[in-house]
Design a protein around this motif. Structure first.
Motif, short mmCIF file in Angstrom:
data_model
loop_
_atom_site.label_atom_id
_atom_site.label_comp_id
_atom_site.label_asym_id
_atom_site.label_seq_id
_atom_site.Cartn_x
_atom_site.Cartn_y
_atom_site.Cartn_z
N GLU A 357 -3.28 -10.34 41.45
CA GLU A 357 -2.68 -9.02 41.20
C GLU A 357 -3.76 -7.95 41.11
O GLU A 357 -3.59 -6.83 41.61
CB GLU A 357 -1.86 -9.05 39.91
CG GLU A 357 -0.56 -9.83 40.06
CD GLU A 357 -0.04 -10.33 38.72
OE1 GLU A 357 0.16 -9.49 37.82
OE2 GLU A 357 0.14 -11.56 38.58
N PHE A 361 -3.94 -4.55 43.44
CA PHE A 361 -3.93 -3.11 43.11
C PHE A 361 -5.28 -2.45 43.41
O PHE A 361 -5.32 -1.26 43.73
CB PHE A 361 -3.35 -2.81 41.71
CG PHE A 361 -4.14 -3.24 40.49
CD1 PHE A 361 -5.37 -2.68 40.18
CD2 PHE A 361 -3.57 -4.16 39.60
CE1 PHE A 361 -6.04 -3.06 39.03
CE2 PHE A 361 -4.26 -4.54 38.45
CZ PHE A 361 -5.50 -4.00 38.17
N GLY A 364 -5.09 -1.32 46.85
CA GLY A 364 -4.34 -0.06 46.93
C GLY A 364 -5.20 1.15 46.60
O GLY A 364 -5.09 2.20 47.23
N TYR A 400 -6.59 -4.93 32.60
CA TYR A 400 -5.29 -5.54 32.93
C TYR A 400 -5.25 -6.90 32.25
O TYR A 400 -5.51 -7.93 32.86
CB TYR A 400 -5.18 -5.66 34.46
CG TYR A 400 -3.84 -6.10 34.98
CD1 TYR A 400 -2.72 -5.30 34.83
CD2 TYR A 400 -3.71 -7.31 35.66
CE1 TYR A 400 -1.48 -5.70 35.35
CE2 TYR A 400 -2.49 -7.72 36.18
CZ TYR A 400 -1.38 -6.90 36.02
OH TYR A 400 -0.16 -7.30 36.54
N ARG A 405 -0.11 -6.92 31.61
CA ARG A 405 0.58 -7.63 32.67
C ARG A 405 2.06 -7.81 32.35
O ARG A 405 2.94 -7.58 33.20
CB ARG A 405 -0.09 -8.99 32.85
CG ARG A 405 0.30 -9.69 34.13
CD ARG A 405 -0.31 -11.06 34.19
NE ARG A 405 0.02 -11.71 35.44
CZ ARG A 405 -0.12 -13.00 35.65
NH1 ARG A 405 -0.62 -13.77 34.70
NH2 ARG A 405 0.21 -13.52 36.80
N GLY A 408 3.75 -4.60 32.95
CA GLY A 408 3.59 -3.97 34.28
C GLY A 408 2.74 -2.71 34.24
O GLY A 408 2.92 -1.81 35.05
N PRO A 424 1.73 2.75 34.88
CA PRO A 424 2.42 1.67 35.60
C PRO A 424 1.62 1.25 36.84
O PRO A 424 1.05 2.10 37.53
CB PRO A 424 3.75 2.31 36.02
CG PRO A 424 3.95 3.44 35.06
CD PRO A 424 2.59 3.93 34.71
N VAL A 425 1.57 -0.05 37.09
CA VAL A 425 0.77 -0.59 38.21
C VAL A 425 1.08 0.13 39.51
O VAL A 425 0.18 0.51 40.25
CB VAL A 425 1.03 -2.11 38.38
CG1 VAL A 425 0.32 -2.63 39.62
CG2 VAL A 425 0.55 -2.88 37.16
N ASP A 426 2.37 0.37 39.77
CA ASP A 426 2.71 0.94 41.07
C ASP A 426 2.42 2.44 41.17
O ASP A 426 2.59 3.03 42.23
CB ASP A 426 4.19 0.64 41.41
CG ASP A 426 5.14 1.16 40.35
OD1 ASP A 426 4.65 1.77 39.36
OD2 ASP A 426 6.35 0.97 40.50
N GLN A 427 1.97 3.05 40.06
CA GLN A 427 1.60 4.47 40.14
C GLN A 427 0.10 4.68 39.99
O GLN A 427 -0.37 5.82 39.91
CB GLN A 427 2.33 5.25 39.03
CG GLN A 427 3.83 5.31 39.24
CD GLN A 427 4.56 5.85 38.03
OE1 GLN A 427 4.01 6.64 37.25
NE2 GLN A 427 5.79 5.41 37.84
N SER A 430 -1.85 6.79 42.84
CA SER A 430 -1.50 8.22 42.85
C SER A 430 -1.97 8.88 41.55
O SER A 430 -2.43 10.01 41.56
CB SER A 430 -0.01 8.41 43.07
OG SER A 430 0.72 7.75 42.06
#
Lengths: 435, 435
Positions: A357, A361, A364, A400, A405, A408, A424-427, A430
């Motif tokens: 993981e 990221f 990314g 992390y 974890r 998230g 948040p991991v998915d942000q 950005s």
């Protein structure tokens, strides 16, 4: 400093990241300027056939050529068949001879890269050093001289050197000068070599050398040196040179250059300088040198050399060019350079199960253009990993752990303030990109 | 082609503008990717002390080293004291030994530049060619291997190579494989060198070489080659390797790498490949190779080599790395490259009295970032100068004759459509910039 056993060979250097980035930056801004002028890049091999180089630089300089031993069964002969590039001009002459009609007319090219000379190494003097040349081959137009001078001045500005002046003279004006002072043609070359020392020696010492080594009579030597070093040297020269056809032609080409290049270089930054000689005898027209405030010697130089390409084995074409003293320029800038951040994000590794993981990221972040590193050491301790992040001069450290974890989230630590936030991991990309 | 007398030395190349721009572009995008991963650039001298290189590459390869003759009074000895860089790894080992604690830990570096080998020149085989290496020195973490594989794959993507696959295996898995098949340790290295030919030779020929040259018995050789080349080779290996401790460890490190690098590389683009061997015996852990659709051989490769830095004279530290076949990649892209425009603006010269004005507005165009050239030839004819503009593949040609000058205008000719417009001199840069 490298421990002695592992030092690079005498006169050469290893460039680690900080130095190399300054060098690459300088080359890159110079390249950009030259490209804007329509000069094309050229890169020739590090070595040439030995016979391409020998006899081109004079006996003393020939000794400084690094020669490459023949190989295989011929190695035992102890003979050389190849030699490392000594400058960029002989390869240029070879390329012009080789590719002729495939090249644009005129051929405007720049070349940047290392050359090698087996000089005695010293402070600021290396056996492997960069040269940066810009030349126009195949044009006799005064515009070509002006383009070279403007490109050199623009390039210096782009590197940030700033406070410099372009000194201009003409080989024809110098020839006229010697003529007016009644210096015999056969000693003229030697007289110019001595006059070239006016920026280093006292006028009296130059007079002495002109008398002792160049067999001028004392009166002539004193008058010549007196006129060249006078407050009103420019006015004196403008008067004196009118008495010689070569002198008048020289003055005209100087004025032409000032007229054409002045507006681009900046009128106050370029001037006729009668005492500028340039010792090299291959110049045939205008010559120039760029000097910077507080620096001895010059940081760039050049001129017109209409017969050199032929003398070096190329075709008989008019040419002019300039050379930037890139090593000196880099030296100026390196001292000024601040320690910069190395990376944007240092990613700590707290949990062996979440490595995939973490890699994902981090990937990314890199796609978003953030310079990011993952901790590759063996410690599991956060304090130790944060020390690594600080050593790497990262702007942010990411944490992390198991708790993050489960939620998230990633903890983002600002390495300057020590402040921590959960994102948040998915942000993550950005969020960091935005800051 | 260069006329023979003026060709560059055998096995070397002159890079004129079009080719050089492709090369520089490739190096530049690769550099950008490596920097995003936190790899630092390193540049070492073109030559090393001879003793730094000899004995590092094996007897056959030692013959390919270009040696530099001693200079001055020692030249007559016919002896060499320096040698051109043969690869990037020996200099890396020297740098790690030299700068130790000044380097980040681990030391993640990339190196791009020429190396020299006196190989017999041939199609696509040169004596001066670029290498591009990325390495992590001082980390035993499987993350380091994954970072190298991801950086290599990202760099390939950035160059535009596109359709490639990453083949993965492990030296420990191969050791386990030989163990399970009862191959004696002392012939193991030779057996692997032969197995490495499975991508070029028919399976039957590999079996024959294993029997004839490596003294395996036919049954073992057939079983080994059969398993490695089977449709279900991966499944067979996963079963077979369980019988060996090294085999199990190898499988685990392969799976680790697939797990960590898979999401970044793209799960469908990376796979365990039991027949991948990599002939070089310095690898100690995971190994990889990148193959591209329609290209024989590989375009990148690498792996873990924990004992190599010490063997090359550096400290005893774990390390892994990868190497991009940049010459092959450049070759792929050069063929695809379109003829691009060379310059934005070609400035004709119609009137000798207005040269200074022409230089001044050209200077303005360059400041606005437009690649601009002034006509430097001797013709006064517009048609001839427009032909020059077309030869230079300019987008616009400018005409500034007596009439334009009187009106303070410049005629702008679109070189594609032939359309002409008049634009005030002081709006020229913004007008052209806007289009």
């Amino acid at each position: 400093m490298a421990s002695q056993q592992f030092e690079p060979p005498s006169g050469t250097r290893d460039f680690l990241a900080a130095d190399l980035r300054v060098r690459d930056h300088v080359f890159s801004v110079i390249r950009e300027v030259f490209e804007r002028y329509g000069f094309e890049p050229l890169q020739t091999p590090a070595f040439e056939r030995l016979e391409t180089l020998t006899g081109k630089y004079g006996d003393e300089n020939d000794k400084l050529i690094f020669k490459i031993l023949r190989r295989g069964e011929h190695e035992a002969s102890g003979e050389a068949d190849l030699a490392l590039r000594y400058d960029m001009t002989v390869p240029l002459a070879r390329v012009v001879a080789a590719y002729g009609s495939q090249l644009p007319t005129p051929y405007k090219r720049f070349a940047m890269g290392p050359v090698w000379r087996a000089d005695r190494p010293g402070k600021g003097r290396f056996r492997e050093f960069a040269q940066c040349d810009v030349d126009v081959v195949g044009s006799a137009s005064p515009l070509a001289d002006a383009e070279v001078v403007c490109a050199v001045a623009d390039a210096l500005d782009a590197t940030g050197v700033g406070d410099f002046r372009v000194l201009v003279n003409s080989r024809r004006a110098l020839t006229g000068l010697l003529e007016v002072y009644g210096v015999a043609a056969e000693v003229g070359g030697g007289v110019l070599i001595t006059l070239d020392k006016l920026d280093k020696l006292a006028p009296g010492d130059v007079v002495r050398e002109l008398v002792d080594a160049r067999s001028l009579d004392t009166l002539t030597a004193e008058a010549l040196v007196g006129d060249l070093t006078a407050e009103d040297a420019v006015e004196r020269m403008r008067t004196v040179l009118k008495d010689s056809e070569e002198g008048r032609a020289g003055l005209a080409e100087i004025d032409r250059l000032l007229d054409l290049a002045g507006p681009t270089v900046g009128v106050g930054r370029i001037a006729f300088t009668p005492s500028l000689v340039r010792g090299l005898d291959y110049y045939t027209g205008v010559i120039f040198e760029v000097v910077a405030a507080g620096m001895p010697g010059s940081i760039a130089s050049g001129g017109r050399y209409d017969r050199l390409i032929a003398a070096l084995g190329g075709p008989d074409v008019p040419a002019c060019g300039g050379s930037l003293g890139v090593e000196r320029i880099i030296g100026l800038l390196s001292n000024a350079e601040e320690e910069s951040r190395r990376i944007d994000v240092a990613v700590t590794v707290m949990d062996q199960d979440s490595l995939a993981e973490v890699m994902a990221f981090t990937s990314g972040l890199r796609s978003a253009g953030l310079r990011s590193e993952v901790y590759l050491g063996s410690s599991r301790k956060l304090a130790k990993q944060l020390k690594w992040a600080a050593d790497r001069r990262a702007r942010y450290a990411l944490i992390y752990g198991q708790q993050e974890r489960a939620e998230g989230m990633v903890t983002v630590r600002d390495m300057d303030s020590g402040e921590q936030n959960q994102v948040p991991v998915d942000q993550l990309a950005s969020h960091l990109r935005g800051r």
